[in-house]
Design an enzyme around this catalytic site. Structure first.
Site, short mmCIF file in Angstrom:
data_model
loop_
_atom_site.label_atom_id
_atom_site.label_comp_id
_atom_site.label_asym_id
_atom_site.label_seq_id
_atom_site.Cartn_x
_atom_site.Cartn_y
_atom_site.Cartn_z
N ARG A 1 0.99 13.97 -13.18
CA ARG A 1 0.14 13.08 -12.38
C ARG A 1 -0.45 13.71 -11.12
O ARG A 1 -0.05 14.75 -10.68
CB ARG A 1 0.91 11.82 -11.99
CG ARG A 1 2.22 12.04 -11.25
CD ARG A 1 2.91 10.68 -11.05
NE ARG A 1 4.18 10.78 -10.40
CZ ARG A 1 5.34 10.94 -11.03
NH1 ARG A 1 5.36 11.04 -12.35
NH2 ARG A 1 6.47 11.00 -10.35
N MET B 1 0.86 -1.19 0.00
CA MET B 1 0.00 0.00 0.00
C MET B 1 0.89 1.23 0.00
O MET B 1 1.87 1.29 0.74
CB MET B 1 -0.87 0.02 1.27
CG MET B 1 -1.54 1.36 1.54
SD MET B 1 -2.69 1.33 2.92
CE MET B 1 -1.59 1.20 4.32
N ASN B 2 0.57 2.23 -0.84
CA ASN B 2 1.25 3.51 -0.70
C ASN B 2 0.25 4.65 -0.56
O ASN B 2 -0.52 4.62 0.42
CB ASN B 2 2.36 3.73 -1.74
CG ASN B 2 1.97 3.63 -3.18
OD1 ASN B 2 1.46 2.60 -3.62
ND2 ASN B 2 2.20 4.66 -3.96
N ASP B 3 0.21 5.59 -1.47
CA ASP B 3 -0.51 6.86 -1.22
C ASP B 3 -1.97 6.71 -0.80
O ASP B 3 -2.72 5.93 -1.40
CB ASP B 3 -0.57 7.69 -2.52
CG ASP B 3 0.75 7.77 -3.24
OD1 ASP B 3 1.75 7.29 -2.73
OD2 ASP B 3 0.74 8.34 -4.35
N SER C 1 -2.43 7.83 -8.40
CA SER C 1 -3.14 8.61 -7.38
C SER C 1 -4.10 9.66 -7.94
O SER C 1 -3.97 10.11 -9.08
CB SER C 1 -2.12 9.29 -6.48
OG SER C 1 -1.55 8.31 -5.67
N GLU D 1 4.79 15.75 -6.89
CA GLU D 1 3.77 14.69 -6.80
C GLU D 1 2.66 15.13 -5.85
O GLU D 1 2.86 15.95 -4.96
CB GLU D 1 4.40 13.38 -6.29
CG GLU D 1 5.40 12.79 -7.27
CD GLU D 1 5.82 11.37 -6.91
OE1 GLU D 1 5.80 10.50 -7.78
OE2 GLU D 1 6.16 11.13 -5.74
N GLN E 1 -3.44 3.54 -2.88
CA GLN E 1 -2.67 2.86 -3.92
C GLN E 1 -2.32 1.46 -3.43
O GLN E 1 -1.77 1.30 -2.33
CB GLN E 1 -1.38 3.64 -4.20
CG GLN E 1 -1.61 4.90 -5.00
CD GLN E 1 -1.89 4.60 -6.46
OE1 GLN E 1 -1.00 4.25 -7.21
NE2 GLN E 1 -3.14 4.74 -6.86
N1 DQQ Z 1 2.59 7.30 -6.10
C1 DQQ Z 1 1.60 7.13 -7.12
C2 DQQ Z 1 1.79 8.29 -8.04
C3 DQQ Z 1 2.35 9.31 -7.13
C4 DQQ Z 1 3.29 8.53 -6.27
C5 DQQ Z 1 1.78 5.79 -7.75
C6 DQQ Z 1 3.61 9.19 -4.96
O1 DQQ Z 1 0.55 8.67 -8.61
O2 DQQ Z 1 3.00 10.33 -7.85
O3 DQQ Z 1 1.53 4.79 -6.80
O4 DQQ Z 1 4.01 8.25 -4.00
#
Ligand code: DQQ
Length: 551
Positions: free
Chosen positions: A159, A32-34, A96, A214, A50
């Site tokens: 993005r 898991m990220n954003d 994201s 970002e 994410q």
């Molecule tokens: N993570 C997303 C992007 C963003 C980046 C992809 C920031 O959309 O720029 O997982 O952690």
């Protein structure tokens, strides 16, 4: 809720998985990220994020939006993924994006897709059934992609659309992170119908030498209230905040300033420019990135989420079967000074407070350490108010020495202090061979006083192969200050600390070998020459938050 299964008993999960958290948001497994598109809709909080559906590392060419719902932002039900690759605008990944709730309570998601050529484009997704408060199903707009990289923007660096807001002319606006050469920018688009978007030729905000911006965010904050405010508000009662996650530094910065909406060139003018020094404002001076906030109109709060990644190895993530946490949602508002934001864990978290231990009026002499007994300190919420000695005794620093990086380095940190370091040792083993120290130290600089706050996990684990950076920040303190507060949320492998009522926040990740479960101890210490007094300490064992899965 129908067909809900409680996730595996927390005990069994935790004895095999000592680093899974008890009350911080986590999906059942995988990477898991954003945080994406958080919002409140028809009595339900929605959190998207994410996610790699296939494993515990970042999923190049296959990222999707996980989706969970909650009534209180603390206990969660995981639903099916909301947004997955399915159209020409996102065939290789759904990156994201943000939620905007249009008048008439119509939520929409603008998000970045990676198309078949690997280019970054912007898409729109809408809930299929607005009468479902869980918004389980999402569909894509047939005209996707709605935006492709305009001239002056690289196709692979375009993005993360922000939440949109409506200008005085009624048109919707959104900012998108971008890059050209070495210049990072947030570019502005406008639309009358949320589908056809026109790029503004001038960047809304740009910085040279930073690389891509970002996850930009742009929102107003009240000048004289801790209440949050809807993203569209624009009048003399608010100031504006622009947040940028600078990819190259992997850090989130925010700027307070003026939204110049009436000038020929619509843009954001920050009060203070990005300096690439410790003076730049950050939500969190620790491990924290890609944050996203939303206006919770049910309670009039602006609430901020942030991604906290792992600091063990990629192989450890694969072995654990998961990677990535989210901070506890934080209420944010503008400080009375107007110069920074204040953050505080949402009050709903306090429902998880269980057994309480308190200490009142205890003096910590120079060199003393006191165990806070009776609290299983692997999962706790600790609030301490320290009474300070006369500030006149503080060590003197030259202005050129005021840099948290310098002051937290061995050469300075090993000098005996006058007022501090004092604070907490958390996730400590009985013999204190393992510990993470969160401390304050007060200095005098010419005619003012500053506080150095440090979160130091350098001795947090006997395990090898971990990244254990020392995080630090400095902030000015009132020369008449008598007390200073520290709140620390401890949750097995994450430590979130809030200094001076939320003026300075630092998050660390740790992976103790000994200090786990019942063997995690909590201490208060004072290593400064001068005594400090624990005016009041309250520590609570935290109950497990509920995480369920809808099948
Ligand atoms: N993570 C997303 C992007 C963003 C980046 C992809 C920031 O959309 O720029 O997982 O952690």
């Amino acid at each position: 809720m129908e067909n809900i299964t409680k996730d595996a008993s927390p005990k069994s999960v935790n004895s095999e998985q000592p680093y899974r958290t008890g009350y911080h948001f986590q999906p059942l497994k995988n990477w898991m990220n954003d945080p994406n598109g958080p919002m409140y809709y028809k009595g339900v909080y929605h959190f998207f994020y994410q996610r790699n559906p296939d494993g515990a590392t970042f999923g190049h060419e296959k990222m999707v939006w996980g989706h969970s719902v909650s009534k209180d932002l603390i206990n969660w039900t995981h639903l099916n993924d909301a947004i997955e690759p399915s159209c020409i605008g996102d065939s290789k990944s759904c990156f994201s994006g943000s939620a905007t709730i249009l008048p008439g309570e119509k939520p929409l998601m603008l998000y970045t897709g990676i198309d078949g050529k690997g280019h970054q484009v912007q898409n729109l997704a809408m809930p299929k059934n607005l009468s479902d408060p869980y918004l389980r199903e999402w569909e894509k707009h047939p005209q996707n992609p709605l935006m492709t990289a305009p001239s002056g923007v690289e196709e692979n660096e375009f993005r993360d659309p922000s939440t949109a807001w409506q200008g005085k002319d009624g048109k919707w606006r959104v900012i998108i992170g971008a890059q050209k050469g070495d210049q990072g920018k947030a570019i502005l688009y406008k639309s009358e119908d949320f589908v056809n978007w026109i790029v503004d030729p001038n960047p809304f905000y740009a910085t040279d030498g930073t690389g891509v911006c970002e996850c930009p965010e742009f929102f107003p904050v009240y000048i004289n209230s801790t209440n949050g405010v809807d993203t569209t508000m624009e009048n003399s009662s608010v100031r504006h905040v622009l947040k940028i996650s600078y990819y190259r530094r992997h850090l989130d910065f925010y700027f307070i300033g003026k939204y110049a909406s009436d000038s020929d060139q619509e843009k954001f003018i920050p009060d203070a420019k990005y300096t690439e020094t410790y003076k730049d404002l950050r939500f969190d001076y620790g491990l924290y990135y890609a944050s996203k906030s939303f206006f919770d109109y049910a309670t009039n709060r602006r609430i901020l989420w942030g991604w906290v990644e792992e600091h063990d190895s990629k192989q450890d993530s694969i072995d654990k079967g998961w990677a990535g946490l989210q901070t506890i949602p934080r209420k944010i508002w503008l400080d009375k000074s107007g110069k920074q934001l204040i953050q505080w864990p949402i009050e709903e978290l306090e429902k998880l407070r269980d057994k309480q231990i308190s200490i009142t009026g205890e003096t910590l002499l120079s060199g003393s350490i006191l165990e806070v007994k009776g609290v299983t300190a692997s999962q706790a919420d600790v609030e301490v108010l320290f009474e300070l000695p006369d500030l006149q005794s503080a060590e003197l620093l030259e202005p050129s020495e005021v840099d948290p990086q310098i002051l937290s380095a061995e050469q300075y940190a090993s000098r005996k202090g006058m007022i501090g370091p004092f604070g907490l040792q958390v996730l400590a083993s009985k013999d204190i061979t393992e510990k993470t120290t969160i401390s304050f130290r007060i200095y005098r600089v010419v005619d003012k006083y500053i506080c150095l706050m440090i979160s130091d996990p350098s001795r947090s684990s006997l395990r090898q192969g971990l990244t254990k950076p020392i995080y630090a920040t400095v902030f000015d303190i009132d020369p008449n200050i008598k007390t200073i507060s520290l709140r620390t949320l401890i949750d097995r492998s994450i430590i979130e600390s809030f200094g001076d009522g939320g003026r300075a926040c630092i998050t660390s990740r740790v992976y103790p070998l000994l200090a786990i479960e019942k063997d995690a101890h909590l201490y208060v210490f004072n290593d400064g020459n001068q005594s400090v007094v624990i005016s009041q300490l309250n520590a609570w064992i935290m109950k497990q938050a509920e995480f369920a899965t809808e099948s």
